[in-house]
Design an enzyme around this catalytic site. Structure first.
Site, PDB file in Angstrom:
ATOM      1  N   SER A  83       0.826  -1.261   0.079  1.00 57.55           N
ATOM      2  CA  SER A  83      -0.072   0.225  -0.080  1.00 57.55           C
ATOM      3  C   SER A  83       0.908   1.308   0.118  1.00 57.55           C
ATOM      4  O   SER A  83       1.841   1.572  -0.761  1.00 57.55           O
ATOM      5  CB  SER A  83      -1.009  -0.135   1.203  1.00 57.55           C
ATOM      6  OG  SER A  83      -1.838   1.019   1.211  1.00 57.55           O
ATOM      7  N   ASP A 295      -3.189   6.227  -3.087  1.00 57.84           N
ATOM      8  CA  ASP A 295      -1.773   5.751  -2.404  1.00 57.84           C
ATOM      9  C   ASP A 295      -1.159   4.789  -3.405  1.00 57.84           C
ATOM     10  O   ASP A 295      -1.712   4.444  -4.530  1.00 57.84           O
ATOM     11  CB  ASP A 295      -2.128   5.215  -1.218  1.00 57.84           C
ATOM     12  CG  ASP A 295      -2.979   4.043  -0.962  1.00 57.84           C
ATOM     13  OD1 ASP A 295      -3.716   3.703  -2.071  1.00 57.84           O
ATOM     14  OD2 ASP A 295      -2.908   3.026  -0.026  1.00 57.84           O
ATOM     15  N   PRO A 516      -2.009   1.603  19.773  1.00 63.88           N
ATOM     16  CA  PRO A 516      -0.980   0.971  19.178  1.00 63.88           C
ATOM     17  C   PRO A 516      -1.373   0.829  17.938  1.00 63.88           C
ATOM     18  O   PRO A 516      -2.284   0.493  17.274  1.00 63.88           O
ATOM     19  CB  PRO A 516      -0.665  -0.506  19.954  1.00 63.88           C
ATOM     20  CG  PRO A 516      -2.271  -0.622  20.526  1.00 63.88           C
ATOM     21  CD  PRO A 516      -2.822   0.701  20.759  1.00 63.88           C
ATOM     22  N   THR A 519      -0.040  -1.725  12.070  1.00 64.14           N
ATOM     23  CA  THR A 519       0.743  -1.892  10.658  1.00 64.14           C
ATOM     24  C   THR A 519       2.358  -1.640  11.171  1.00 64.14           C
ATOM     25  O   THR A 519       3.100  -1.965  10.079  1.00 64.14           O
ATOM     26  CB  THR A 519       0.312  -1.344   9.456  1.00 64.14           C
ATOM     27  OG1 THR A 519       0.402   0.168   9.765  1.00 64.14           O
ATOM     28  CG2 THR A 519      -1.148  -1.434   9.042  1.00 64.14           C
TER      29      THR A 519
END
Ligand code: NG1
Ligand code: ZN
EC number: 5.4.2.3
Length: 568
Positions: A83, A295, A516, A519
């Site tokens: 990505s 993206d 958190p 990824t």
């Protein structure tokens, strides 16, 4: 070990394992050997790390996709991409039968299988088959796609090795955007009703709906018909170029960062533009020109423009969701249908967007945990569910009942109502129901702006974003932070939420939370307030609290210096 297990198994399962050619699996697995000691986690977007560490993961995800396909008696997708992450990274994720993200129990299987040391791999594979009652005699079919990273071709070959060694059939689509792979999976598992599972099928379905829709627009000046697109030097450029002539009647696109020179996602793309709140490199922007960025795998989109004074304005996923849901609501009112529309966001949604949707548009808004699978799931609860992450990943989902109702209305209603129903029908076709899709979202947005005669500034003017800041903090173990209330409150470590509450009280219109990352090995901090300065201060102070209370490592978080800080 395997023999021992086989002896105590019931007959059906015994027959089952004869169908796994264990010798071949061992042989091929050795060709895709796992570096010993390497541990990876199937996160919100599958596995993601440096490309050189992923060969064994790809092979094993090929194996796993076959098991999942046998279990669901459906086509499963495997996408090779990282990505918006740097070019050196790569990743892999499995796509479930209706285009959704992999079911949670299978995410756990994926993690176990990827982390099994070479000698344990077979056992784990058998365990998964057993636990999930997979009938190994069932046929399996897997479709594979990949992005433009230099490492992707070889890695997708490793996926194919995994699929083949377990006797699965496959179709390798080669280069695809992530949402295109989701589309293929969805088409194949719905008997062609949704569309044809080919790249032409995708182009034709979307373009036909777009061209029909924009024919209805009364404002057809050039202003509405040209758009600059930053393709992040990724797959979006290739696919838009192929697709362009299908929709050129309705829109002309000018592509930048098309991969001919720059590096993937480097100083460009949706993630860069959103997190740095500035335009990508390599794109010249005249004032009030409409621009957007994809993206690296074309599942996110953000818009932006420069005003007459040269100031940059970002239009993120929240404002996209607002434009889309308000248009859908207008059409429903026109048709006279009282269907329930819901907008789904995450904690990262700008507070102004939530307020505008709820108070001005009177649309119910729901907040879920980060990660599109959570948003997608929630959106399915409505007749029409619009979901977007602030970073520009999202789509609109229409229940089958709604789709049928609208199709009927488009046939039956009288003139004006019929026109609205027809538009809605086109919009349903234009949205990728299987996943957030930059190309599909772009066409929907362009159509809505043309139909409503809205300029990019007018769209931007719907509401004013609260200034905000995102930071990352390094900690020894990010799992010490756990959250509740759709990640808006920290439960552990003790004292952290109280510290955040005290800091937030110091600023006006402020809000902050920490979580958190799913990824990256970091804790993310988000803050918003009535001014950029306050948002920056608050984000910094919260970062320090995380550093102190959640085991920060390395350098202490620094304040944002030039309005850019070290944003994510
Ligand atoms: P993490 O790393 O869990 O924050 C990021 C994005 C998500 C989602 C995933 C998958 C932010 C704050 N987080 O997740 O929204 O897109 O990547 O790509 O944008
Ligand atoms: Zn993406």
């Amino acid at each position: 070990m395997v023999l021992e297990r086989l002896l105590v198994m019931p007959e059906t399962i015994f027959l089952n394992f004869v169908d796994m050619d264990l010798g071949a699996i061992t042989k091929y697995s050795a060709l895709h050997a796992k570096p010993s000691g390497l541990i990876l986690q199937y996160g919100t977007a599958g596995f993601r790390t440096k490309a050189e560490h992923l060969d064994h993961v790809m092979f094993r995800m090929g194996l796993l996709a076959v098991l999942r396909s046998k279990q669901t008696k459906s086509t499963i997708g495997v996408m090779v991409t990282a990505s918006h992450n740097p070019e050196e990274d790569n990743g892999v994720k499995l796509v479930d039968p209706l285009g959704e993200m992999l079911a949670p129990s299978w995410e756990e299987h994926a993690t176990c299988l990827a982390n099994a040391e070479e000698q344990d791999m077979q056992r784990v594979l058998i365990d998964i088959s057993e636990k999930e009652a997979v009938n190994l005699q069932q046929d399996a079919f897997v479709v594979i796609g990949r992005d433009t990273r230099p490492s992707s071709e070889k890695l997708s070959q490793s996926v194919i090795d995994g699929v083949t060694v377990l006797g699965g059939q496959f179709h390798d689509y080669g280069l695809l955007t992530t949402p295109q792979l989701h589309y293929m999976v969805y088409c194949r598992n719905t008997g062609g009703r949704y569309g044809k599972a080919t790249i032409e099928g995708y182009y034709q379905k979307l373009s036909k709906a777009f061209v029909e829709l924009t024919k209805q627009a009364s404002c057809s000046g050039d202003e509405y018909r040209s758009l600059k697109v930053d393709c992040a030097n990724g797959i979006g450029a290739l696919k838009l170029r192929e697709m362009e002539h299908y929709f050129s009647q309705g829109l002309s696109v000018q592509l930048f960062n098309d991969g001919s020179k720059g590096k993937l996602n480097h100083l460009c793309g949706a993630d860069f533009v959103k997190s740095h709140q500035k335009p990508p490199q390599g794109m010249e922007i005249k004032s009030n020109e409409r621009c957007c960025s994809f993206d690296g795998d074309a599942d996110r989109i953000v818009y932006y423009y420069h005003d007459a004074d040269g100031h940059f304005h970002l239009i993120d996923g929240d404002k996209i969701a607002t434009l889309i849901s308000s248009f859908l609501k207008e059409l429903l009112v026109e048709i006279g249908e009282s269907l329930n529309i819901g907008v789904v966001q995450t904690a990262y949604a700008n507070g102004s967007s939530t307020r505008y949707l709820e108070e001005v548009m009177k649309v119910p808004v729901y907040c879920t945990k980060t990660g599109v699978k959570h948003l997608h799931h929630k959106a399915q609860e409505f007749d029409i569910g619009v979901y977007f992450e602030a970073n520009g990943h999202g789509t609109a989902l229409f229940s089958t009942a709604v789709e049928m109702k609208i199709k009927q209305s488009a046939e039956q209603l009288e003139d004006k109502k019929r026109k609205a129903a027809k538009m809605l029908e086109n919009i349903i076709d234009l949205f990728n129901q299987a996943a957030g899709d930059a190309i599909s979202d772009m066409l929907v947005i362009e159509a809505i702006l043309a139909l409503k005669g809205l300029t990019v500034q007018q769209w931007d003017g719907l509401y004013t974003d609260l200034p905000n800041r995102q930071l990352k903090v390094q900690v020894a173990d990010r799992r010490v932070i756990s959250t509740t209330n759709a990640e808006r409150q920290a439960v552990t470590p003790p004292g952290l939420q109280e510290a955040i509450n005290d800091l937030v009280k110091k600023y006006k219109l402020s809000r902050a939370f920490v979580r958190p990352s799913g990824t990256e090995d970091v804790v993310r901090v988000y803050a918003e307030a009535d001014s950029q300065e306050s948002a920056d201060h608050l984000a910094h102070e919260v970062s320090l609290a995380v550093f102190q209370l959640a085991g920060g490592i390395g350098e202490r978080p620094q304040p944002a210096s030039d309005g850019e800080g070290t944003p994510h």
